[in-house]
Design an enzyme around this catalytic site. Sequence first.
Site, PDB file in Angstrom:
ATOM      1  CG  HIS A  50      45.750   8.650  95.447  1.00 38.39           C
ATOM      2  ND1 HIS A  50      44.506   8.448  94.892  1.00 38.39           N
ATOM      3  CD2 HIS A  50      46.198   7.424  95.808  1.00 38.39           C
ATOM      4  CE1 HIS A  50      44.229   7.151  94.924  1.00 38.39           C
ATOM      5  NE2 HIS A  50      45.235   6.517  95.468  1.00 38.39           N
ATOM      6  CG  HIS A  83      41.946   6.587  98.884  1.00 35.44           C
ATOM      7  ND1 HIS A  83      43.274   6.324  99.131  1.00 35.44           N
ATOM      8  CD2 HIS A  83      41.905   7.784  98.258  1.00 35.44           C
ATOM      9  CE1 HIS A  83      44.012   7.320  98.668  1.00 35.44           C
ATOM     10  NE2 HIS A  83      43.206   8.222  98.142  1.00 35.44           N
ATOM     11  CB  CYS A 105      37.912  10.608 104.208  1.00 32.40           C
ATOM     12  SG  CYS A 105      36.987  12.167 104.220  1.00 32.40           S
ATOM     13  CD  GLU A 135      35.747   8.001  97.441  1.00 28.26           C
ATOM     14  OE1 GLU A 135      34.553   8.351  97.448  1.00 28.26           O
ATOM     15  OE2 GLU A 135      36.706   8.796  97.301  1.00 28.26           O
ATOM     16  CB  THR A 173      34.191  11.793  98.137  1.00 29.78           C
ATOM     17  OG1 THR A 173      35.552  11.352  98.176  1.00 29.78           O
ATOM     18  CG2 THR A 173      33.314  10.878  98.971  1.00 29.78           C
ATOM     19  CB  SER A 232      40.330  10.980  91.604  1.00 29.13           C
ATOM     20  OG  SER A 232      39.147  11.275  90.909  1.00 29.13           O
ATOM     21  CB  SER A 276      46.202  14.275  98.760  1.00 28.95           C
ATOM     22  OG  SER A 276      46.305  14.235  97.352  1.00 28.95           O
TER      23      SER A 276
END
EC number: 1.17.7.4
Length: 338
Positions: A50, A83, A105, A135, A173, A232, A276
């Site tokens: 993101h 994600h 991930c 996610e 996460t 997020s 990110s």
Amino acid sequence: MGPMTASPGRRVLLAAPRGYCAGVDRAVIAVEKALEQYGAPVYVRHEIVHNKYVVQTLEKKGAVFVERTEEVPPGNIVMFSAHGVAPTVHEEARQGRLATIDATCPLVTKVHKEAVRFANEDYDILLIGHEGHEEVIGTSGEAPDHIQLVDGPGDVDKVEVRDPSKVVWLSQTTLSVDETMETVDALKTKFPGLVSPPSDDICYATQNRQQAVKQMGAEADLVIVVGSRNSSNSKRLVEVAKLAGARAAYLVDFADEIDEAWLEGVGTVGVTSGASVPEVLVEQVLAWLAERGFEDVEIVKAAEESITFSLPKELRRDLREEATSLVAERGGSGPAEA
């Protein structure tokens, strides 16, 4: 606009760690390696991470970002983002005669495996996370009949389970650690037998970045978080900064989004970036601040990070040949140019 008035000791507190985590680094390199190895186009389902700048940079190199698997022409390569995706998406790719690269991930994959394990043991799984986040969609897809989303403490009252003695919580996460534990505490009050995941679901990088912001937030008049609005973990850093005592905190993608009015009466600016965000964007913010008298930079270190993840195993195969074979085996048109 005239010059801003700031207190005499203008300084910048620069959070460490900040920026790329191991999972993001792995995903971005995976796209670059795939383009280098197989040539364009390489399709990516959803944004690989993101961040607006990262996506735009990869698009210039030949990556094609799509929202749905069905948008990828048969005989092509599609990569799944960091994600993670639900099992149904893997099946869509198989049906669509696509070769796949899974850049999920590893820490997200761990949560997926926990969800499968607890579903197999017939637990009700309470997934703490934000509705609509990729996610959360991916994790929920691992066991849709067993998982219900809990989007913060306000959701706890409406949670219902089959057996209060067989309930476990998992989490997205990238959440705020403090808010997550507030939700967990509320769930434990309602379900005293609530089981915790075998290991912490909130990733180490999210926690470390939040801790650095907590340390500098009390001293900073203003905190600038570099990150995209659909990130997020970046949005959580803004919230953490305010809770830690910063008078104001803002999220920006680029330095030119900073409003000079934010510097009015400011002596100390905290700077950090989401997991990110490439470092070049932070450097541009620091240069922007230096031009306005904030040249003194102090590092606020919360942790050392040395974790790395190996690249997706699919990059060791000839995926162009594999995609062509899938089309030949199942029929249909071959790869189309982007």
